[in-house]
Design an enzyme around this catalytic site. Structure first.
Site, PDB file in Angstrom:
ATOM      1  CB  ILE A  46      51.966 -54.237  20.318  1.00  0.00           C
ATOM      2  CG1 ILE A  46      52.196 -55.602  19.693  1.00  0.00           C
ATOM      3  CG2 ILE A  46      53.291 -53.613  20.714  1.00  0.00           C
ATOM      4  CD1 ILE A  46      53.046 -55.529  18.426  1.00  0.00           C
TER       5      ILE A  46
ATOM      6  NE  ARG B  96      35.846 -43.979  19.358  1.00  0.00           N
ATOM      7  CZ  ARG B  96      35.180 -44.242  20.465  1.00  0.00           C
ATOM      8  NH1 ARG B  96      35.821 -44.355  21.602  1.00  0.00           N
ATOM      9  NH2 ARG B  96      33.875 -44.400  20.439  1.00  0.00           N
TER      10      ARG B  96
ATOM     11  CB  VAL C  63      49.304 -52.812  16.847  1.00  0.00           C
ATOM     12  CG1 VAL C  63      50.497 -53.531  16.234  1.00  0.00           C
ATOM     13  CG2 VAL C  63      48.973 -51.568  16.033  1.00  0.00           C
TER      14      VAL C  63
ATOM     15  CG  ASP D 284      50.381 -40.456  11.341  1.00  0.00           C
ATOM     16  OD1 ASP D 284      50.574 -39.404  11.988  1.00  0.00           O
ATOM     17  OD2 ASP D 284      49.886 -41.481  11.853  1.00  0.00           O
TER      18      ASP D 284
ATOM     19  CE  LYS E 198      52.022 -41.287  15.061  1.00  0.00           C
ATOM     20  NZ  LYS E 198      50.772 -41.253  15.802  1.00  0.00           N
TER      21      LYS E 198
END
Ligand code: ADP
Ligand code: MG
Length: 346
Positions: free
Chosen positions: A64, A68, A72, A179, A181
């Site tokens: 999906i 780096r 997923v 994280d 976002k």
């Protein structure tokens, strides 16, 4: 604290029934902790095993998304799942593995409607992966930045309330997202589902920073960073432990998501990283002159983006403020034609 100490201290309190501690249970194993007469398995010990999914049990389908440090996959494990596989070529040492296990132990403590369902993890190197439910919805990022969907004020407030609910729960559990976002927020039939909480150091920074720019900053990340984090970015290899993430820095990131919802773009759009870092570090904010919104709505931005972490509200207070925003009736208003265009209501 040992079992006998626990039972003694309880029984001296004559008003209360002493907590019974079985003689068998008083043989405390190394991996257990006794609190209030109960035996709790320690994190990372026996209890980790029930979350351990043998890699062979996972059926991996298509990719999906790919970064780096992790890839997923759409997968199958008792139904559809998302499998976040770490590219262990970057797994440098035992400490990093411990870090991974720690982050997994954080993840498994979460049960909330607005948080992705953690199902388990593969914790035997070289196969390290995190298994969660597969979100069938689109991310807020896709809605806002790719599809250019417009959210009316009611929908915007509703999405913000759901994010605040999920984040308030995480913070109450002592978990910092690190994280938050729009790419980590899914919308499924109107329901907000937040992902990737507490996984930041393992998936982003632990293994080196070749994918980042000269300052060690992963792309698309800066505008969510609070001033205190911006200021600590100078080190060449920022490591999670060195970055001052906090509940308040999560609130700053929420402010940016609130801005995206309102404006359909990121703050400091088109500006080079150095300029953004300099401005935010100095306490400057994205100007709101062109934002057509009420004072209350802009105040939320200013509060969340407060320069001093202590001045930012917590999610409980944010929910309170969001609740008080006036609800517009859904009748189409010719003075707001923007809301009649492609809608993300579905
Ligand atoms: P990012 O969050 O920066 O987009 P990730 O590595 O977290 O990077 O995700 C890579 C891709 O996989 C993204 O497109 C993301 O939307 C998708 N993805 C991650 N987790 C899930 C999930 N649980 N269900 C569906 N898609 C997911
Ligand atoms: Mg993500």
């Amino acid at each position: 604290r040992t079992a006998s100490q626990t039972s003694e201290s309880t029984s001296t309190d004559s008003d209360k029934t002493p907590v019974r501690v079985d003689s068998q249970d008083s043989q405390v194993s190394d991996s257990d902790t006794i609190t209030d007469g109960h035996r709790w398995p320690r994190q990372n010990s026996l209890s980790m095993r029930e979350w351990d999914i043998p890699f062979d049990e996972l059926k991996m389908n298509d990719v999906i998304g790919k970064g780096r440090f992790c890839t997923v996959y759409r997968g199958q494990w008792h139904g559809d799942v998302a499998v976040k596989v770490l590219n262990v070529i970057y797994l440098k040492d035992e400490k990093t593995l411990d870090h991974f296990k720690n982050e997994v132990s954080t993840f498994r403590k979460t049960r909330h409607e607005n948080l992705i369902l953690f199902m388990g993890a593969c914790m035997k190197p070289p196969k390290l992966a995190i298994v969660t439910s597969l979100s069938k919805g689109m991310t807020l990022y896709t809605h806002i930045h790719l599809r250019k969907d417009k959210f009316n004020m009611n929908k915007t407030t509703n999405v913000a309330q759901q994010i605040s609910q999920g984040m308030g729960y995480l913070h109450a559990k002592g978990i910092i997202h690190k994280d938050l976002k729009s790419k980590n927020i899914f919308i499924e039939n109107g329901k907000v589902v937040i992902t990737d909480f507490g996984l930041f150091s393992v998936t982003k920074l632990c293994f080196g920073n070749k994918d980042t720019d000269s300052l060690g900053i992963p792309p698309g990340w800066l505008c969510y960073l609070a001033p205190e984090i911006m200021k600590s970015l100078h080190a060449h290899q920022p490591h999670d432990e060195e970055l001052p993430f906090s509940k308040a820095s999560d609130v700053y990131a929420f402010g940016t998501v609130w801005y995206e919802l309102l404006c359909g773009e990121w703050p400091f759009k088109g500006q080079p990283p150095e300029a953004v870092i300099w401005q935010v570090g100095k306490g400057m904010k994205q100007p709101l002159a062109n934002l057509q919104a009420s004072r209350d709505v802009k105040d939320i931005l200013m509060l969340c983006w407060s320069f001093h972490a202590d001045d930012r509200p917590d999610f409980v207070r944010l929910l309170n403020i969001l609740d008080k925003l006036p609800k517009k009736r859904l009748a189409r208003s010719p003075s707001h034609p923007i809301h009649l265009s492609r809608s993300a209501e579905s």
